[in-house]
Design an enzyme around this catalytic site. Structure first.
Site, PDB file in Angstrom:
ATOM      1  N   CYS A  86      19.667  -1.607 -22.985  1.00  0.00           N
ATOM      2  CA  CYS A  86      21.242  -1.407 -22.455  1.00  0.00           C
ATOM      3  C   CYS A  86      21.021  -1.256 -21.430  1.00  0.00           C
ATOM      4  O   CYS A  86      20.587  -0.396 -20.499  1.00  0.00           O
ATOM      5  CB  CYS A  86      21.537  -0.907 -23.500  1.00  0.00           C
ATOM      6  SG  CYS A  86      20.634   0.831 -24.055  1.00  0.00           S
ATOM      7  N   GLY A 112      21.834  -6.259 -20.619  1.00  0.00           N
ATOM      8  CA  GLY A 112      22.322  -6.697 -22.139  1.00  0.00           C
ATOM      9  C   GLY A 112      23.541  -7.487 -22.815  1.00  0.00           C
ATOM     10  O   GLY A 112      24.887  -7.233 -21.825  1.00  0.00           O
ATOM     11  N   ASN A 186      20.358   4.407 -23.034  1.00  0.00           N
ATOM     12  CA  ASN A 186      19.330   3.517 -22.662  1.00  0.00           C
ATOM     13  C   ASN A 186      17.964   4.486 -23.092  1.00  0.00           C
ATOM     14  O   ASN A 186      18.718   5.119 -21.871  1.00  0.00           O
ATOM     15  CB  ASN A 186      20.345   3.374 -20.632  1.00  0.00           C
ATOM     16  CG  ASN A 186      19.068   2.021 -21.022  1.00  0.00           C
ATOM     17  OD1 ASN A 186      18.395   1.276 -21.690  1.00  0.00           O
ATOM     18  ND2 ASN A 186      19.371   2.323 -19.258  1.00  0.00           N
ATOM     19  N   GLY A 187      17.269   3.831 -23.628  1.00  0.00           N
ATOM     20  CA  GLY A 187      16.234   4.081 -23.228  1.00  0.00           C
ATOM     21  C   GLY A 187      15.398   4.209 -24.913  1.00  0.00           C
ATOM     22  O   GLY A 187      16.135   3.323 -25.457  1.00  0.00           O
ATOM     23  N   CYS A 321      10.658   3.425 -14.104  1.00  0.00           N
ATOM     24  CA  CYS A 321      10.452   2.390 -14.649  1.00  0.00           C
ATOM     25  C   CYS A 321      10.177   1.158 -13.207  1.00  0.00           C
ATOM     26  O   CYS A 321      11.039   1.065 -12.941  1.00  0.00           O
ATOM     27  CB  CYS A 321      11.170   1.692 -15.596  1.00  0.00           C
ATOM     28  SG  CYS A 321      10.691   0.204 -16.049  1.00  0.00           S
ATOM     29  N   TYR A 327      12.475  -6.331 -12.259  1.00  0.00           N
ATOM     30  CA  TYR A 327      13.073  -7.573 -12.722  1.00  0.00           C
ATOM     31  C   TYR A 327      14.633  -7.158 -13.112  1.00  0.00           C
ATOM     32  O   TYR A 327      15.874  -7.915 -13.245  1.00  0.00           O
ATOM     33  CB  TYR A 327      12.688  -8.242 -14.017  1.00  0.00           C
ATOM     34  CG  TYR A 327      12.690  -8.852 -14.622  1.00  0.00           C
ATOM     35  CD1 TYR A 327      13.105 -10.262 -13.883  1.00  0.00           C
ATOM     36  CD2 TYR A 327      13.130  -8.860 -16.406  1.00  0.00           C
ATOM     37  CE1 TYR A 327      13.385 -11.127 -15.368  1.00  0.00           C
ATOM     38  CE2 TYR A 327      13.726 -10.008 -17.331  1.00  0.00           C
ATOM     39  CZ  TYR A 327      14.467 -10.572 -16.352  1.00  0.00           C
ATOM     40  OH  TYR A 327      14.870 -11.214 -17.607  1.00  0.00           O
TER      41      TYR A 327
END
Length: 571
Positions: A86, A112, A186-187, A321, A327
Site C-alpha cells: 500500500c 496499490g 503501510n507495512g 527495504c 521495483y
C-alpha cells in the site's frame, strides 16, 4: 471501540516551519519537556521541536486516567512479482485537503490498485469514503464533496479477493470515549498474531482481517492522556514494519517504525500545508516541496502549535527495504534519500560490466526494467530498443476463446516488436525473478518473434526468502532461486544465458549506506524475526495477514518441523 465512518473531532489550522536534522547516520534528538509539548497557551512555533528521550519516558510523569466462470481468464497485472501492499498520504492545513489526497493517491497508484480511501475532518466530524478499485473508480466529484476540511489522510492498497475486500480498505476510522481517530498504514506487524490473540482474549472483536485494526484496539484500551499518547503507547507495542499517518480531532500524526523498513517523506506546499506521503512523486503532483524523510523511530505531530518531532523509542541501525529501489517505487521518486532512477540505472551498468554478452539489441521488460536496461545499454555500447510494448489498458478479467491460447496473460500485457527482435541476439533486462513462470513465458514470446538468442539480465540478486515487512511475496518453497541454481533457472526459463545483479556489487554500490538496508529477501537474514511463523505455499499476505479471512485466530499458521528446517536454512 466502535468502527465508524463519521465521528466527532475538532478542526485544526496553522502550522509551523520545520528545521532539518543534523547530518548524521543516527538521529540525534534535542530534549523537550512534556509540559511544553502540550502548552496551556497555544502558540505557533517557528521551527520543529525535537526530543531526545523515547516517548515511553514521558508515561511515568504523565498522570494516568481511567476510562470513566470457466471461460473467464483472471489476469494479475503484477503476475510473478513481489507486490507492495500500500501507499499512504496525509495533508494538514489546506482547504482542499481531500482533493489533494485524491491526486496524491493517483501518484501512488502503483503501490496499490485494488482499493482506495480518504478520511477528512471538518466541524468536529471525521468523514470517510472508501471503495474497491482504482482511485479514479472509487472517487468522483460528489464523493469528494463529502470530504470537506483542511486535514485529511488517504490510502491505496492491494487486497484479497472476494467480499472481504471492501471492509479491509483503509483508512480505518474509530470513535472512543475520549475522541476519534483515522489511520492509514503501510507495512506489516510481525507480532500481529499474538497481539490479536491477546486482544481477543480480553474481549476485543475484530471487524476486518487487516493487521492495521490491531492499532485501533490498542488505542482503545490505552488509558494514557492526552489522546496523542494513546496513539504512541499503542505503537510502542508494535513490532515489524509500519509507516502510518493518523488523523485525530485536531492533529495529523506521522509515525515510522524504528527500523525504517517502509518509506515515508514530509513536504510542504506554498500555502504552508504539511504533506506526508510514501513517495516524493506524490509531493511532486500536488506541488509540495520535499523537505526530508520521517526518520526511523520518529513521531511527527502537526497541529495548531506547529510541527514537532519526538522519538518513539530508541532505534537500532535502519533497515530500509532495498526493493523500493529495485521495483516498488516510481523512478521519479527519491526514496531513503536516494534517486530511484539513478539506482536502477546503476544496477544495469553493473550487469553490463559483470555479465557482458555479445548482442545486437538491449530491451526491457516494461515498465520496471526500463531504467536498468538503459544503464545496461549505455555501459555496453549496444543500442536500447523497445522490443516489448506493454498495454496499459489491460483489466483483470477477460473472456478467453474456447481454443486455449498459450501464455495468454503475458500476450495480453506484452506485444513483441518483430522489427526489433527478428534475427537478433537480444539482451532482456528485468527487475527480478520470483517464481520464474512469467520469465519463461517472456522468453518464449521473444523467441516466437524471431529472436536468434535471448539473454536474460536481472537487476536484483536472486530472491530466496519471503518478506514479512509489508510485501506480498510467495513462500520460500515457491521462490525459484531458493530451489534452483542460476544454471537450472536458465534452463527452466529457456534463455541462452542468465545473470543476476551480484549481491556484493549491490552492497558496494550503496557504499556507506549499505548497512542501512534490509536484504532479507536475498539473504534470509531477518532484522525482525517473523515470530515462529512462515508462509506456506499458496498463502496470501493481506496487510500482514496470512491465510483465510475466516480464520478468526489471525491466519498465521503454526510452523511444522519441515517448515522450521526450511526457515532455519534461510537464516
Amino acid at each position: 471501540m466502535a468502527m465508524s465512518t463519521a465521528t466527532t473531532a475538532t478542526n485544526s489550522t496553522a502550522i509551523g516551519k520545520p528545521t532539518s536534522y543534523p547530518n548524521s547516520s543516527a538521529t540525534r534528538l534535542i530534549p523537550i519537556a512534556l509540559s511544553s509539548f502540550f502548552p496551556k497557551n497555544l502558540r505557533k512555533p517557528k521551527h520543529i521541536t525535537l526530543a531526545k528521550n523515547p516517548i515511553s519516558d514521558f508515561f511515568s510523569n504523565e498522570p494516568k486516567h481511567q476510562n470513566s466462470g470457466a471461460d473467464q481468464f483472471i489476469i494479475d497485472d503484477n503476475d510473478d512479482k513481489p507486490r507492495e501492499e500500500c501507499g499512504v498520504v496525509g495533508i494538514y492545513g489546506d482547504p482542499e485537503s481531500s482533493r489533494l489526497c485524491y491526486l496524491a493517491l493517483h501518484a501512488l497508484q502503483h503501490r496499490g490498485q485494488e482499493g482506495a480511501g480518504i478520511v477528512s475532518v471538518k466541524d468536529g466530524v471525521l468523514q470517510s469514503v472508501t471503495g474497491v478499485g482504482l482511485v479514479s473508480e472509487v472517487f468522483n466529484q460528489s464523493k469528494l464533496d463529502k470530504l470537506p476540511g483542511e486535514n485529511a489522510i488517504g490510502h491505496v492498497r492491494y487486497s484479497t479477493a472476494g467480499s472481504s475486500m471492501l471492509k479491509n480498505v483503509q483508512p480505518f476510522v474509530a470513535g472512543y470515549k475520549f475522541g476519534s481517530v483515522g489511520v492509514a498504514h503501510n507495512g506489516n506487524f510481525v507480532n500481529y498474531h499474538e497481539l490479536r490473540a491477546e486482544l481477543e482474549d480480553n474481549g476485543s472483536i475484530f471487524n476486518t482481517s487487516s493487521d492495521t485494526e490491531v492499532v485501533l484496539h490498542l488505542i482503545a484500551i490505552s488509558k494514557a492522556r492526552p489522546f496523542l499518547l494513546r496513539i504512541i503507547e499503542a505503537c510502542e507495542r508494535l513490532q515489524g514494519a509500519y509507516s502510518m499517518v493518523f488523523l485525530t480531532e485536531d492533529k495529523l500524526v506521522a509515525i515510522r517504525d524504528p527500523f525504517g523498513f517502509r518509506p515515508l517523506v514530509m513536504g510542504r506546499r506554498s500555502n504552508g500545508a504539511v504533506v506526508f506521503a510514501s513517495e516524493t512523486c506524490a509531493l511532486d503532483l500536488i506541488e509540495a516541496t520535499y523537505e526530508r524523510e520521517v526518520y526511523p523511530g520518529e513521531v511527527i505531530v502537526v497541529d495548531k502549535q506547529g510541527v514537532r518531532s519526538l522519538c518513539l523509542m530508541s532505534h537500532p541501525e535502519p533497515k530500509s527495504c532495498i526493493f523500493e529501489h529495485i521495483y516498488f517505487s516510481l523512478p521519479s521518486s527519491v526514496v531513503f534519500g536516494r534517486s530511484v532512477y539513478e539506482s536502477r540505472r546503476a544496477f544495469g551498468e553493473i550487469l553490463a560490466t559483470e555479465a557482458p554478452v555479445d548482442c545486437d539489441a538491449v530491451i526491457a521488460v516494461p515498465d520496471s526494467g526500463v531504467v536498468a536496461a538503459l544503464g545496461y545499454a549505455e555501459r555496453s555500447g549496444v543500442p536500447f530498443q523497445q522490443g516489448l510494448i506493454r498495454s496499459h489498458y489491460v483489466g483483470r478479467t477477460f473472456i478467453e476463446p474456447s481454443q486455449r491460447i498459450r501464455d495468454f496473460g503475458v500476450k495480453l500485457k506484452l506485444s513483441p516488436v518483430k522489427a526489433v527482435l527478428e534475427g537478433k541476439r537480444v539482451v532482456v533486462v528485468d527487475d527480478s525473478i520470483v517464481r520464474g513462470t512469467t520469465s519463461s513465458k517472456i522468453v518464449r514470446l521473444i523467441r516466437g518473434a524471431g529472436a536468434k538468442e535471448v539473454h536474460m539480465r536481472i537487476a536484483s540478486p536472486p530472491i530466496i526468502g519471503s518478506c514479512y515487512y509489508g510485501v506480498d511475496t510467495p513462500s520460500a518453497e515457491e521462490l525459484i532461486s531458493n530451489r534452483m541454481s542460476v544454471e537450472e533457472i536458465r534452463q527452466y526459463i529457456g534463455a541462452d544465458s542468465l545473470a543476476f545483479l551480484p549481491f556484493d556489487s549491490l552492497k558496494k554500490l550503496l557504499g556507506k549506506d549499505s548497512p542501512n538496508f534490509c536484504y532479507a529477501c536475498f539473504s534470509g537474514k531477518y532484522p525482525v524475526q517473523p515470530r515462529s511463523n512462515v508462509k506456506r505455499v499458496g498463502d496470501f499476505l493481506d496487510d500482514g495477514l496470512n491465510g483465510s479471512i475466516q480464520n478468526i485466530n489471525g491466519g498465521w499458521l503454526p510452523v511444522t518441523k519441515i517448515e522450521k528446517a526450511v526457515a532455519g536454512n534461510l537464516r
